[in-house]
Design an enzyme around this catalytic site. Structure first.
Site, PDB file in Angstrom:
ATOM      1  N   GLU A 195       0.813  -1.220   0.000  1.00  0.00           N
ATOM      2  CA  GLU A 195       0.000   0.000   0.000  1.00  0.00           C
ATOM      3  C   GLU A 195       0.845   1.268   0.000  1.00  0.00           C
ATOM      4  OE1 GLU A 195      -0.738  -2.653   1.800  1.00  0.00           O
ATOM      5  OE2 GLU A 195      -2.811  -3.168   1.308  1.00  0.00           O
TER       6      GLU A 195
ATOM      7  N   HIS B 170     -10.998  -4.814  10.297  1.00  0.00           N
ATOM      8  CA  HIS B 170     -11.668  -4.748   8.990  1.00  0.00           C
ATOM      9  C   HIS B 170     -13.038  -4.069   9.089  1.00  0.00           C
ATOM     10  CE1 HIS B 170      -8.757  -7.889   7.869  1.00  0.00           C
ATOM     11  NE2 HIS B 170      -9.118  -7.764   6.616  1.00  0.00           N
TER      12      HIS B 170
HETATM   13  C1  LIG Z   1      -2.269  -4.497   4.490  1.00  0.00           C
HETATM   14  C2  LIG Z   1      -3.271  -5.380   3.851  1.00  0.00           C
HETATM   15  N1  LIG Z   1      -3.551  -5.235   2.551  1.00  0.00           N
HETATM   16  C3  LIG Z   1      -4.472  -6.028   1.962  1.00  0.00           C
HETATM   17  C4  LIG Z   1      -5.110  -6.992   2.670  1.00  0.00           C
HETATM   18  C5  LIG Z   1      -6.162  -7.863   2.008  1.00  0.00           C
HETATM   19  N2  LIG Z   1      -5.701  -9.236   1.932  1.00  0.00           N
HETATM   20  C6  LIG Z   1      -6.004 -10.146   2.860  1.00  0.00           C
HETATM   21  S1  LIG Z   1      -5.237 -11.596   2.625  1.00  0.00           S
HETATM   22  C7  LIG Z   1      -4.521 -11.037   1.212  1.00  0.00           C
HETATM   23  C8  LIG Z   1      -3.640 -11.926   0.426  1.00  0.00           C
HETATM   24  C9  LIG Z   1      -2.521 -12.407   1.250  1.00  0.00           C
HETATM   25  O1  LIG Z   1      -1.748 -13.277   0.496  1.00  0.00           O
HETATM   26  P1  LIG Z   1      -0.593 -14.095   1.169  1.00  0.00           P
HETATM   27  O2  LIG Z   1       0.208 -13.205   2.033  1.00  0.00           O
HETATM   28  O3  LIG Z   1       0.101 -14.821   0.099  1.00  0.00           O
HETATM   29  O4  LIG Z   1      -1.338 -15.083   2.149  1.00  0.00           O
HETATM   30  P2  LIG Z   1      -2.308 -16.301   1.806  1.00  0.00           P
HETATM   31  O5  LIG Z   1      -3.694 -15.733   1.754  1.00  0.00           O
HETATM   32  O6  LIG Z   1      -1.898 -16.894   0.525  1.00  0.00           O
HETATM   33  O7  LIG Z   1      -2.151 -17.217   2.961  1.00  0.00           O
HETATM   34  C10 LIG Z   1      -4.871  -9.721   0.972  1.00  0.00           C
HETATM   35  C11 LIG Z   1      -4.439  -8.919  -0.175  1.00  0.00           C
HETATM   36  C12 LIG Z   1      -4.787  -7.103   4.035  1.00  0.00           C
HETATM   37  N3  LIG Z   1      -5.391  -8.004   4.833  1.00  0.00           N
HETATM   38  N4  LIG Z   1      -3.860  -6.303   4.601  1.00  0.00           N
END
Ligand SMILES: Cc1ncc(C[n+]2csc(CCOP(=O)(O)OP(=O)(O)O)c2C)c(N)n1
Ligand SMILES: [Mg+2]
Lengths: 328, 327
Positions: A56, A125
């Site tokens: 971000e 959230h």
């Molecule tokens: C700072 C932030 N930006 C965006 C999100 C929205 N979000 C939640 S999970 C996710 C994907 C995370 O991917 P990864 O770190 O690969 O974890 P996985 O879900 O694959 O376990 C996103 C973009 C968030 N929770 N926090």
């Protein structure tokens, strides 16, 4: 008039303006496969919807820089809670560039984010962070409460030369409403009188407009006529509309989902106390969430969020609807 | 969490028990997803990572988790009963119903918490490592992040911090190939996290995250390095998520069709460990032991959720407690 949802209304304004203004680009995590207002826009405007990594600070900062140099980015922050990750870019960079450069830089940028309680998403959230942004000079803050306003306010946001926080209440996305098909703009800084009344002014933000209307219905049964005002934009804020209403009703309740301290409700109450004290015929009441994070438990989250019963109680506590005290 | 005392149960068997419990828990959460309030992100397919890493932790160590945190919590030793209650927002949940799935924390088990912010927990783990360093203990901390979260500024800054202060921390990047709908191939752009670690002066390793024994070996080396005062390590675990990003929302259109099913058939961490343990024939009746572990887990999880799903009187006064220690 045809009826569409809040999400579709926002989408309509985006698509319409993207057709008119080639400098508009959409940016966000999974932007090309998003649901909601930007769903499918990539197919209509190939190359203008950009997927971002989970960075971000980088992409909001880049959007600020792009805005300063000729693009008009519309950034999807997803949940407004994530704005805290890039607060520097919003508060120190986007908000201040114009001022610090003596007007030499414009920042036509829209930061979209969903906000508010109701989806059982817990403390990180579900927040209502608009007071933080309203506090910062240089940012504009928009909180549409219905589909028609959402379309018109987005159209305006996309023609502003200042950074705009466009805050979409997550519980309103699927709310239907009558929305004109042709393009139109709702100006910033103009409150709407959602319901006219003479007994008490109720200023409500976002989803709380519906809550205020429900309370107004209940109060009408006992002859208390609320005038419900939706400021629509919190910065700029239509003080005059609130003052006009309070001059008429003599009473004020402010309903907001954010916390009470240094919040929007406290701000409106203070402005009215300062500028139209003479019109007030009773105490001002604030109906807000408590000074606590948003709890996960559904029962607690429901208790956290202001409801119509609390608004009814607050209106009664202002003394609205009681006979005016006889002059001595 | 405990380091196994001499003569204790064979680590593979112990890890299998943990993995079977995670699997049973997550399968049940998946079945109940429509009824459980809010969002749940399942750990199915990644069990070997949490089990392998936590198998080399002991009391006094800490871990910080992610939004996909149930597996880490179970591997840390959190009670599934209290977790199930938390998922329903009950006042007898592990966080009194105030946290929910995305915020399960239990300091009694060293669990600093799942996290709603991608990358958000990683600096917290550095903080736990800082405590250990300042106090002169040989405790360590583990920072879990997903591949997507690993791109966050907070995570990259944590690498800088951990190296500069030689913090006893292990960064575990669970690369399950996707951050929501964005593939790691795109957002890591041909690099991998362990290679990036080298740029920060931090030793990095890549392991097969479906292989609990391999994860355990890599974690053991990293944890030993941290415990002995030689600073941070980054371990990238190549794992797979068998479900969508979260239940009830993700149609997985971004995945090659049939990928999840194929992975489930070919790269199931439980099946892999089962094969290893039964082939090794230690103990001789390993197969029966593993079956028993699965049955026991399923029964315990079933009972935990049966109980958690019962209507409960909410404790509304809790709304404004726990905001401050004193105010
Ligand atoms: C700072 C932030 N930006 C965006 C999100 C929205 N979000 C939640 S999970 C996710 C994907 C995370 O991917 P990864 O770190 O690969 O974890 P996985 O879900 O694959 O376990 C996103 C973009 C968030 N929770 N926090
Ligand atoms: Mg991932």
């Amino acid at each position: 008039m045809r009826t569409i949802t809040y999400a579709q209304a926002i989408r309509e304004a985006l698509v319409e303006r993207m057709g008119q203004d080639e400098s508009i680009v959409l940016m966000g995590e999974d932007a090309t496969s998003a649901w909601g207002p930007t769903q499918g826009i990539e197919q209509e405007f190939p190359g203008r919807v950009l997927d971002m990594p989970i960075t971000e600070s980088a992409f909001v900062g880049a959007a600020v820089g792009a805005a300063a140099t000729g693009l008009r980015p519309v950034v999807d922050l997803l949940f407004v809670d994530f704005a805290t990750v890039c607060f520097d870019q919003i508060v120190n960079q986007a908000a201040k560039l114009r001022y610090m450069t003596g007007g030499g830089v414009r920042v036509p940028l829209v930061l979209r984010a969903m906000w508010g309680t109701g989806m059982r998403r817990g403390a990180q959230h579900s927040q209502a962070l608009h007071p933080l942004f309203v506090h910062v000079p240089g940012l504009k803050v928009v909180t549409p409460s219905n589909p028609a306003d959402a379309k018109g306010l987005m159209a305006t946001a996309l023609q502003e030369d200042d950074p705009v926080l466009f805050l979409e209440h997550k519980m309103l996305y699927f709310t239907p409403g009558e929305v004109p098909e042709e393009p139109y703009a709702v100006p910033f800084g103009e409150a709407s009188v959602v319901r006219e009344g003479s007994s008490c002014t109720v200023v409500a933000v976002g989803r709380m407009v519906q809550v205020a209307l429900e309370a107004a219905d209940r109060l009408a049964e006992s002859g208390v006529r609320c005038e419900v005002l939706d400021p629509r934009t919190l910065s700029p804020f239509d003080n005059a509309a609130v003052y006009r209403s309070v001059e008429k009703t003599g009473h004020l309740v402010v309903v907001d989902e954010a916390h009470p301290r240094c919040g929007l409700a406290a701000d409106v109450a203070a402005q009215v106390a300062q500028d139209c004290h003479g019109a007030l015929r009773g105490p001002v009441r604030m109906v807000t969430a408590p000074h606590a994070p948003v709890p996960f438990s559904p029962a607690l989250e429901d208790a956290f969020t202001p409801d119509a019963a609390e608004v009814v109680e607050a209106v009664r506590a202002t003394g609205a609807g009681e006979p005016a005290p006889a002059l001595a | 969490m405990d380091r196994l005392p001499a003569g204790a149960e064979e680590p593979g068997l112990r890890m299998y028990r943990v993995m079977a419990m995670i699997r049973a828990f997550e399968e049940r959460v998946g079945e109940l997803a429509e009824e459980i309030p809010g969002a749940v992100h399942l750990y199915i397919g990644q069990e070997a990572v949490a089990a392998g890493v936590c198998s080399v932790l002991r009391d006094g160590d800490h871990l910080a988790s992610t939004h996909r945190g149930h597996g880490h919590a179970i591997a840390a030793g959190c009670e599934v009963e209290a977790m199930a209650a938390e998922l329903y927002g009950r006042s007898d949940g592990v966080c009194s119903g105030k946290g929910g799935s995305m915020h399960i924390a239990d300091l009694g088990h060293g669990m600093l918490g799942a996290n709603g912010l991608a990358g958000g927990g990683v600096p917290l783990a550095c903080g736990a490592a800082l405590t250990a360093r300042q106090r002169g203990t040989d405790d360590v901390a583990v920072a879990f992040t997903g591949d997507g979260g690993a791109n966050q500024g907070a995570v990259l800054e944590s690498l800088v911090l951990a190296r500069m202060l030689d913090l006893p921390v292990v960064f575990v990047v669970e690369n399950n190939g996707y951050a929501q709908a964005t593939s790691a191939a795109r957002h890591f752009s041909g690099t991998d996290m362990s290679a990036r670690a080298a740029g920060f002066g931090i030793p990095g390793a890549v392991v097969d995250g479906a292989d609990a024994l391999a994860v355990r070996d890599a974690a053991s080396e990293a944890v030993d390095r941290a415990r002995s005062g030689r600073g941070p390590t980054l371990v990238e675990c190549r794992a797979q998520r068998f479900h969508g990003h979260m239940e009830g929302w993700d149609n997985q259109a971004y995945r090659p069709s049939g990928e999840a099913e194929r992975l489930r058939a070919e790269a199931d961490p439980l099946a892999l460990l089962r094969r290893r343990l039964t082939e090794a024939g230690q103990p001789a009746d390993a197969g029966a032991e593993l079956d028993r572990a699965e049955k026991e887990s399923a029964a315990r999880v079933q009972a935990a959720f049966d109980r958690a799903a019962q209507p409960a009187e909410p404790l509304l006064t809790a709304l404004t407690t726990d905001v401050y220690a004193a105010h």
